[in-house]
Write a protein that holds these residues in place. Sequence first.
Motif, PDB file in Angstrom:
ATOM      1  N   GLU A 176      36.538  48.994  23.870  1.00  0.00           N
ATOM      2  CA  GLU A 176      37.890  49.179  24.010  1.00  0.00           C
ATOM      3  C   GLU A 176      38.546  49.552  25.454  1.00  0.00           C
ATOM      4  N   ILE A 177      37.567  50.537  25.953  1.00  0.00           N
ATOM      5  CA  ILE A 177      37.744  51.086  27.427  1.00  0.00           C
ATOM      6  C   ILE A 177      37.643  49.889  28.337  1.00  0.00           C
ATOM      7  N   LYS A 178      36.666  48.992  28.165  1.00  0.00           N
ATOM      8  CA  LYS A 178      36.258  47.880  29.199  1.00  0.00           C
ATOM      9  C   LYS A 178      37.521  46.964  29.171  1.00  0.00           C
ATOM     10  N   LYS A 179      37.910  46.975  27.818  1.00  0.00           N
ATOM     11  CA  LYS A 179      39.117  45.842  27.832  1.00  0.00           C
ATOM     12  C   LYS A 179      40.454  46.432  28.561  1.00  0.00           C
ATOM     13  N   TYR A 180      40.621  47.762  28.450  1.00  0.00           N
ATOM     14  CA  TYR A 180      41.757  48.170  28.956  1.00  0.00           C
ATOM     15  C   TYR A 180      41.487  48.241  30.464  1.00  0.00           C
ATOM     16  N   ILE A 181      40.406  48.759  30.884  1.00  0.00           N
ATOM     17  CA  ILE A 181      40.097  48.411  32.459  1.00  0.00           C
ATOM     18  C   ILE A 181      40.124  47.187  33.052  1.00  0.00           C
ATOM     19  N   GLN A 182      39.613  46.156  32.166  1.00  0.00           N
ATOM     20  CA  GLN A 182      39.960  44.832  32.729  1.00  0.00           C
ATOM     21  C   GLN A 182      41.525  44.514  32.803  1.00  0.00           C
ATOM     22  N   GLN A 183      42.284  45.036  32.024  1.00  0.00           N
ATOM     23  CA  GLN A 183      43.631  44.823  31.994  1.00  0.00           C
ATOM     24  C   GLN A 183      44.426  45.405  33.083  1.00  0.00           C
ATOM     25  N   GLY A 184      43.606  46.441  33.780  1.00  0.00           N
ATOM     26  CA  GLY A 184      44.335  47.035  35.117  1.00  0.00           C
ATOM     27  C   GLY A 184      44.689  48.640  34.501  1.00  0.00           C
ATOM     28  N   TYR A 185      44.395  48.987  33.579  1.00  0.00           N
ATOM     29  CA  TYR A 185      44.566  50.501  33.165  1.00  0.00           C
ATOM     30  C   TYR A 185      43.800  51.302  34.146  1.00  0.00           C
ATOM     31  N   LYS A 186      44.506  52.320  34.547  1.00  0.00           N
ATOM     32  CA  LYS A 186      44.006  53.156  35.821  1.00  0.00           C
ATOM     33  C   LYS A 186      43.558  54.635  35.227  1.00  0.00           C
ATOM     34  N   GLU A 187      43.891  55.035  33.864  1.00  0.00           N
ATOM     35  CA  GLU A 187      43.513  56.321  33.394  1.00  0.00           C
ATOM     36  C   GLU A 187      43.380  56.224  32.114  1.00  0.00           C
ATOM     37  N   ILE A 188      41.925  56.846  31.785  1.00  0.00           N
ATOM     38  CA  ILE A 188      41.599  56.509  30.367  1.00  0.00           C
ATOM     39  C   ILE A 188      41.341  58.192  29.801  1.00  0.00           C
ATOM     40  N   THR A 189      42.007  58.579  28.909  1.00  0.00           N
ATOM     41  CA  THR A 189      41.861  59.907  28.346  1.00  0.00           C
ATOM     42  C   THR A 189      41.188  59.953  27.076  1.00  0.00           C
TER      43      THR A 189
END
Length: 434
Positions: A176-189
């Motif tokens: 899930e985190i990899k997917k969000y980072i690929q989508q350009g998400y900058k902050e993962i909590t």
Amino acid sequence: MPKKNKSIKYYLMVLGCQMNEADAQRVSTVLEKNNCILTMNEPDADLIAVVACSVRQSAIDRVYGKIRIWQKIKKKKELITVLTGCVLPSDRKKLSPFFDYVLDITAISQLPQLLWQKPIDRQGANEYLEIEPLLSSDFQVYIPIMTGCNNFCTYCAVPHTRGREKSRASKQIIQEIKKYIQQGYKEITLLGQNVNSYGLDQKKELNFVQLLKKIDLITGDFWLRFMTSHPKDLSPELIHFIGHSKHLCPNLHLPIQSGDDQVLKKMNRQYTVKKYLSLIKKVRQSNPNLSVSTDTIVGFPGETKKQFQNTVKTYRQAKFDMAYIARYSPRPGTVAALWADDVTKQEKRSRELRLSNVVEKAGLKFNQRFIGQQVKTLIKNCKKIDSHQYKLIGKSAHDKTVKTIGPKKLVGQFVDIQIVEATPFGLSGKLKAV
Ligand code: SF4
């Protein structure tokens, strides 16, 4: 309800912590898969879903405040009300007569079946955290890594509302985190009531530090945060990771709750002030640049002036640069609710103010170190000043609010800000040319 094929407008009332926000994003997914569209205008809604919070009485009081309004609306138009969230059995019993549907958040995928007799999505019913959240942000995301709590602090509703600890599969979380980072998400909590015990309830699962290390290896320009960590099991491995991670932000939120050993014992917190202070010392040795924030309850049953004074002293020693101070309110069904709530409202308020003063001084001192420095900031919000300029409001890696002036397009972006002013609560400065 609106006629078939016409969209159903729903309004979400979300109370409480980030975990409830993450839950609300799953409520949205379930509703929007079923022809519902979100409205921010409450009177327009055909359906109101409340993701409630029993952790504080004030949050429950807000629900009661709304019920009267919704009852008036119901006399004029059709309106469906749904109660879910982190709700104590006693609050649920009292609130149930005022709602059309009441269900556990873990059963949220059954809502379409209840409302429209649609078949239940079985997988979702069992593992509600696997429902893909409907995110309103395209740059920050909360990832619940576990739910529930085994600690039974005597004042706390959570073990009674969310049950025992249950960790999600690390493979799923990392994917899930990899997917969000690929989508350009900058902050993962990463979220959990006590993230330190992540994985311990499962066979052959990573522990929390192993999970963090895997996430830290993901390539991309992103910040990693977690909450909340319990002092009783903050491990040496985690302390080491805090000082050596690539993506983890230099901010540790470590709830102390009280700075007096007798009160801590009565709270069932399972550590002493000495142990807590030694942890703070070790994490600051691991990362000397660390910001440390905390949670504290003032006016716990039987808390004497001397015991409170010990908390003030501990605050001065710990030098917290941020703190969330709550006035105690009894939660029905907890052990502490059996004890007399014997500190007056006025005294609780005065203790809150005294602690706030200590934090403000430490916060100002901590924040002043950034004056003259360039601080990387994630812009999260903006307010219009004129047709070209906006007041931009963001967060630094240290979780400090940072304000500047600039174009709206920077919302959701990392920027560098030259800090010119510090207050106890944040920083402000000039945007470096973009
Ligand atoms: S650790 Fe204590 S305060 Fe935190 S959720 Fe569990 S019982 Fe509540």
